[in-house]
Design a protein around this motif. Sequence first.
Motif, short mmCIF file in Angstrom:
data_model
loop_
_atom_site.label_atom_id
_atom_site.label_comp_id
_atom_site.label_asym_id
_atom_site.label_seq_id
_atom_site.Cartn_x
_atom_site.Cartn_y
_atom_site.Cartn_z
N THR A 1 34.43 50.09 44.74
CA THR A 1 35.85 49.93 45.07
C THR A 1 36.59 51.26 45.04
OG1 THR A 1 36.48 49.64 42.77
CG2 THR A 1 35.90 47.64 44.00
N LEU A 2 37.77 51.25 45.64
CA LEU A 2 38.64 52.43 45.59
C LEU A 2 38.91 52.84 44.14
CD1 LEU A 2 40.72 54.52 46.61
CD2 LEU A 2 42.36 52.65 46.91
N GLN A 3 39.22 51.84 43.29
CA GLN A 3 39.51 52.15 41.88
C GLN A 3 38.33 52.86 41.22
OE1 GLN A 3 40.34 49.42 43.51
NE2 GLN A 3 41.80 48.12 42.42
N HIS A 4 37.14 52.40 41.56
CA HIS A 4 35.94 53.01 40.98
C HIS A 4 35.83 54.49 41.40
CE1 HIS A 4 31.80 52.74 39.34
NE2 HIS A 4 31.65 53.79 40.11
N HIS A 5 36.05 54.75 42.68
CA HIS A 5 35.97 56.14 43.16
C HIS A 5 37.06 57.00 42.51
CE1 HIS A 5 32.82 55.42 46.04
NE2 HIS A 5 33.48 54.40 46.55
N MET A 6 38.22 56.39 42.28
CA MET A 6 39.33 57.16 41.70
C MET A 6 39.09 57.57 40.26
SD MET A 6 42.67 55.38 43.35
CE MET A 6 43.80 56.51 42.56
N LEU A 7 38.15 56.91 39.59
CA LEU A 7 37.82 57.28 38.21
C LEU A 7 37.09 58.61 38.15
CD1 LEU A 7 36.37 54.43 36.00
CD2 LEU A 7 37.98 56.19 35.31
N GLU A 8 36.44 58.97 39.24
CA GLU A 8 35.57 60.15 39.24
C GLU A 8 36.26 61.44 38.76
OE1 GLU A 8 31.48 61.33 40.30
OE2 GLU A 8 32.44 59.39 40.03
N PRO A 9 37.45 61.79 39.29
CA PRO A 9 38.09 63.01 38.79
C PRO A 9 38.42 62.94 37.29
CG PRO A 9 39.08 62.34 40.87
CD PRO A 9 38.18 61.22 40.44
N VAL A 10 38.70 61.72 36.80
CA VAL A 10 39.01 61.57 35.38
C VAL A 10 37.79 61.94 34.54
CG1 VAL A 10 39.71 59.89 33.61
CG2 VAL A 10 40.69 59.75 35.91
N GLN A 11 36.61 61.67 35.09
CA GLN A 11 35.38 61.91 34.31
C GLN A 11 34.76 63.28 34.57
OE1 GLN A 11 33.45 58.49 35.96
NE2 GLN A 11 34.01 57.17 34.24
N PHE B 1 46.77 58.07 36.50
CA PHE B 1 45.69 57.17 36.87
C PHE B 1 45.99 55.68 36.65
CE2 PHE B 1 41.77 54.81 35.95
CZ PHE B 1 41.13 54.97 37.17
N ASP B 2 46.47 55.31 35.46
CA ASP B 2 46.73 53.90 35.16
C ASP B 2 47.77 53.31 36.11
OD1 ASP B 2 44.92 53.89 33.17
OD2 ASP B 2 46.33 54.19 31.54
N LYS B 3 48.81 54.13 36.37
CA LYS B 3 49.87 53.67 37.25
C LYS B 3 49.32 53.47 38.67
CE LYS B 3 54.36 55.17 38.89
NZ LYS B 3 55.10 56.41 39.09
N ALA B 4 48.44 54.37 39.09
CA ALA B 4 47.84 54.28 40.42
C ALA B 4 47.07 52.97 40.58
CB ALA B 4 46.92 55.48 40.65
N VAL B 5 46.27 52.65 39.57
CA VAL B 5 45.48 51.42 39.64
C VAL B 5 46.40 50.19 39.67
CG1 VAL B 5 43.79 50.02 38.38
CG2 VAL B 5 43.44 52.48 38.61
#
Length: 314
Positions: A140-150, A106-110
């Motif tokens: 934002t895209l980053q915001h949506h990408m957090l969803e699987p993490v949570q 995740f961090d690398k993706a962002v």
Amino acid sequence: IQEPEEKEVALELLETEQAYVNRLHLLDQIFYTELMKEAKNGKTVPEEVVKMIFSNISSIYQFHAKFFLPELQKRMEDWSCNPRIGDVIQKLAPFLKMYGEYVKNFDKAVELITLWSEKSLPFQELIADIQKRKVCANLTLQHHMLEPVQRIPRYELLLKDYIRKLPPESPDRGDAEKALEMIFMVAKHSNAAIAEMERLQNLWAVYQRLGLEDDIVDPSNELIKEGPIQKVSTRNNSTSEKYLFLFNNMLLYCVPKVIQVGAEFQVHLRMDVDGMKVRELNDTQFPHTFLVSGKQRTLELQARSEEEMSTWIK
């Protein structure tokens, strides 16, 4: 009629799952697919970069859309004659291990999104264009990408709530408790994966500062402590500035480089921890000194304070 409380929690699980699948659809079928298409046309960024950003989101999306959501829907339709979800969640749990890879990345993706948005205007514009669409809900895209993490922590909370509200004699109690245990293990697996990843990244950073002596590079090494130290020379009653890296298996005695090109330190001596002895010296001339003796040689070292000396010795 008032619905039983546990059914309300099960319905909440279903509703949030439906919303989650929509979010995964946005990530995989819209963002990933469109960015990939443009990358293939050579218009935005290399294809590899897009793959690295989205990691294994496609597998996660397929699993939830084609398996977990339909199973939950079927369950909630049959609730009146079969009020249980524990067994379905047990089937889900092993697949949640897929999240380890996504979360680790995740961090690398962002970072990649930020980096390539600066480097490539067409990439930045395409993302901005998708973000303007209604389906993105101004996020934002980053915001949506957090969803699987949570998502996994969310399953845990919902399932705990479900179990709390089950009547003591409920036929689903055993299954639900087992499902919670399984999800808990997966969450731990994904946290351990993140911790391991961080450890390796920190280790690699240390190796780079040391200018990488090949035989020292070992992923199982663990850095325990590092810091400046004075080397006492009894011959001419002086001290000189050195730097120590203490690993689980070796002590690296280094000299800071004056001209920093690449590495910051030069390794002057490697001492095996195996067979090493450490003791405090009561030297009136040089306070806070201690002696480190190993197979290779003996060093008389001076720390900056009593406290620093004792943490090194420990």
